[in-house]
Design a protein around this motif. Structure first.
Motif, short mmCIF file in Angstrom:
data_model
loop_
_atom_site.label_atom_id
_atom_site.label_comp_id
_atom_site.label_asym_id
_atom_site.label_seq_id
_atom_site.Cartn_x
_atom_site.Cartn_y
_atom_site.Cartn_z
N VAL A 107 22.33 124.94 47.38
CA VAL A 107 22.25 123.99 46.26
C VAL A 107 21.63 124.66 45.04
O VAL A 107 22.15 124.58 43.93
CB VAL A 107 21.44 122.74 46.66
CG1 VAL A 107 21.24 121.82 45.45
CG2 VAL A 107 22.14 121.98 47.78
N GLY A 108 20.51 125.36 45.26
CA GLY A 108 19.85 126.04 44.15
C GLY A 108 20.72 127.12 43.53
O GLY A 108 20.77 127.26 42.29
N SER A 113 24.29 129.08 39.08
CA SER A 113 25.59 129.53 38.58
C SER A 113 26.16 128.56 37.56
O SER A 113 26.75 128.96 36.55
CB SER A 113 26.57 129.69 39.75
OG SER A 113 26.19 130.73 40.61
N ALA A 114 25.98 127.26 37.81
CA ALA A 114 26.46 126.26 36.85
C ALA A 114 25.80 126.45 35.50
O ALA A 114 26.45 126.36 34.45
CB ALA A 114 26.19 124.85 37.39
N ALA A 115 24.50 126.73 35.51
CA ALA A 115 23.78 126.97 34.25
C ALA A 115 24.26 128.26 33.59
O ALA A 115 24.45 128.33 32.38
CB ALA A 115 22.28 127.04 34.52
N ALA A 116 24.48 129.29 34.41
CA ALA A 116 24.86 130.60 33.87
C ALA A 116 26.23 130.59 33.21
O ALA A 116 26.45 131.28 32.20
CB ALA A 116 24.84 131.65 34.99
N PHE A 117 27.16 129.80 33.76
CA PHE A 117 28.52 129.84 33.26
C PHE A 117 28.90 128.64 32.38
O PHE A 117 30.07 128.43 32.08
CB PHE A 117 29.50 129.99 34.43
CG PHE A 117 29.35 131.30 35.16
CD1 PHE A 117 29.61 132.49 34.50
CD2 PHE A 117 28.90 131.35 36.46
CE1 PHE A 117 29.46 133.71 35.15
CE2 PHE A 117 28.74 132.56 37.12
CZ PHE A 117 29.02 133.75 36.46
N GLY A 118 27.91 127.87 31.97
CA GLY A 118 28.14 126.86 30.95
C GLY A 118 28.62 125.51 31.41
O GLY A 118 29.21 124.77 30.61
N ALA A 119 28.39 125.16 32.67
CA ALA A 119 28.76 123.82 33.13
C ALA A 119 27.90 122.78 32.42
O ALA A 119 26.77 123.06 32.00
CB ALA A 119 28.59 123.71 34.65
N LYS A 120 28.41 121.58 32.33
CA LYS A 120 27.71 120.50 31.64
C LYS A 120 26.64 119.87 32.52
O LYS A 120 25.58 119.46 32.04
CB LYS A 120 28.73 119.43 31.22
CG LYS A 120 28.17 118.31 30.35
CD LYS A 120 28.03 118.76 28.92
CE LYS A 120 27.66 117.59 28.01
NZ LYS A 120 27.47 118.03 26.61
N ALA A 121 26.91 119.78 33.83
CA ALA A 121 25.97 119.15 34.75
C ALA A 121 26.39 119.43 36.19
O ALA A 121 27.53 119.84 36.46
CB ALA A 121 25.92 117.64 34.53
N THR A 133 14.19 120.03 45.71
CA THR A 133 12.86 120.36 46.23
C THR A 133 12.39 121.68 45.63
O THR A 133 13.11 122.31 44.85
CB THR A 133 12.89 120.50 47.75
OG1 THR A 133 13.80 121.58 48.09
CG2 THR A 133 13.38 119.22 48.43
N GLY A 134 11.20 122.11 46.04
CA GLY A 134 10.70 123.40 45.59
C GLY A 134 11.61 124.53 46.00
O GLY A 134 11.83 125.49 45.24
N ALA A 135 12.17 124.45 47.21
CA ALA A 135 13.07 125.50 47.68
C ALA A 135 14.33 125.56 46.82
O ALA A 135 14.83 126.65 46.49
CB ALA A 135 13.44 125.25 49.14
N VAL A 136 14.87 124.39 46.45
CA VAL A 136 16.04 124.35 45.58
C VAL A 136 15.70 124.92 44.21
O VAL A 136 16.46 125.71 43.64
CB VAL A 136 16.56 122.90 45.44
CG1 VAL A 136 17.62 122.81 44.34
CG2 VAL A 136 17.14 122.42 46.76
N GLY A 142 14.61 128.22 38.72
CA GLY A 142 14.08 127.24 37.77
C GLY A 142 15.12 126.53 36.94
O GLY A 142 14.77 125.70 36.09
N MET A 143 16.40 126.79 37.19
CA MET A 143 17.45 126.17 36.38
C MET A 143 17.62 124.68 36.63
O MET A 143 18.31 124.00 35.87
CB MET A 143 18.78 126.89 36.60
CG MET A 143 18.87 128.26 35.95
SD MET A 143 18.75 128.18 34.13
CE MET A 143 17.06 128.72 33.87
N VAL A 144 16.99 124.15 37.68
CA VAL A 144 17.03 122.70 37.87
C VAL A 144 16.38 121.98 36.70
O VAL A 144 16.64 120.79 36.47
CB VAL A 144 16.33 122.27 39.18
CG1 VAL A 144 17.11 122.73 40.39
CG2 VAL A 144 14.90 122.75 39.23
#
Length: 245
Positions: A107-108, A113-121, A133-136, A142-144
């Motif tokens: 999940v993390g 990857s979603a943050a890196a490649f420009g996904a909206k959400a 969670t902390g593990a995620v 930290g991109m959550v």
């Protein structure tokens, strides 16, 4: 207020950079104090010695790299309708929908990857799914705290709603007929990533417009869910370089 503990130097740095208002305290070892003291001071965040606290129960033996942050989680996961009504989707809009992924590291990694490649959400079911969670957070570097995380109650109903909003739904499947290298992403896209063992649920598979596959050498049976997501998102971003700005 619900809180959790984020750990690891990259994850905590990203947290402070992207959501300092969520940080309720940072706990550092002597070795990390020099690195984090100016960061915490600039963000007006309280810093305490890690040695003064016992986080064994909270972190369950995780490797924290000498840095732990207590974080307010309330309001982190967004309401679906409110989020979707806050913008107008176009061909450069991409969403990622998780279809019951239970490994927090996957999940993390997908969120990262979603943050890196420009996904909206990233859309996350409220049931049969690893929660944030902390593990995620650590696996996401930290991109959550930088990528919108949106709660959904029913994946298939969400997919049908996205279709009404003119999204094309792409399911990631090893047996998919469409290769990602040949696909033209010329409309708002939602990529559905299945669980680690079973892949896409049968009903979810039926709701997808297109099943995408990553071409691979025959000696390899399949890719990890998070790796497959990264490959597909990278290919999508090649066709939408504006998403990286």
């Amino acid at each position: 207020m619900q809180s959790t503990y984020i750990y690891g130097r990259h994850a905590v740095k990203s947290l402070i950079e992207n959501a300092p208002e969520r940080v309720q305290g940072v706990f550092v070892s002597i070795g990390a104090e020099k690195e984090f003291a100016p960061i915490c001071k600039a963000a007006h965040i309280r810093m305490e010695p890690l040695a003064d606290h016992d986080f064994r129960n909270e972190l369950e033996g995780a490797v924290h790299q000498g840095v732990v942050a207590k974080v307010a989680m309330e309001g982190l996961v967004l309401d679906y309708d409110r989020f979707m009504n806050s913008f107008t989707a176009d061909a450069s809009t991409c969403l990622v929908l998780l279809n019951e992924i239970t490994d927090p590291h996957n999940v993390g990694a997908i969120i990262r990857s979603a943050a890196a490649f420009g996904a909206k959400a990233v859309l996350i079911p409220t049931h049969n799914q690893a929660p944030i969670t902390g593990a995620v957070a650590k696996a996401s570097a930290g991109m959550v705290f930088a990528m919108p995380i949106v709660a959904i109650n029913n994946e298939n109903q969400t997919i049908e709603d996205l279709k009404k909003r003119r999204f094309w739904i792409y399911g990631l499947a090893g047996e998919g007929k469409n290769e990602i290298s040949k696909e033209k992403f010329d409309a708002a896209a939602c990529f559905v990533v299945g669980s680690e063992g079973e892949g896409l649920r049968p009903k979810t598979r039926e709701h997808c417009d297109i099943l995408l596959r990553v071409p691979m050498h025959p000696r390899t049976e399949s890719l990890n869910a998070s790796v497959s997501a990264a490959v597909v998102l990278a290919k999508w971003s090649e066709q939408h370089p504006e998403s990286l700005r």
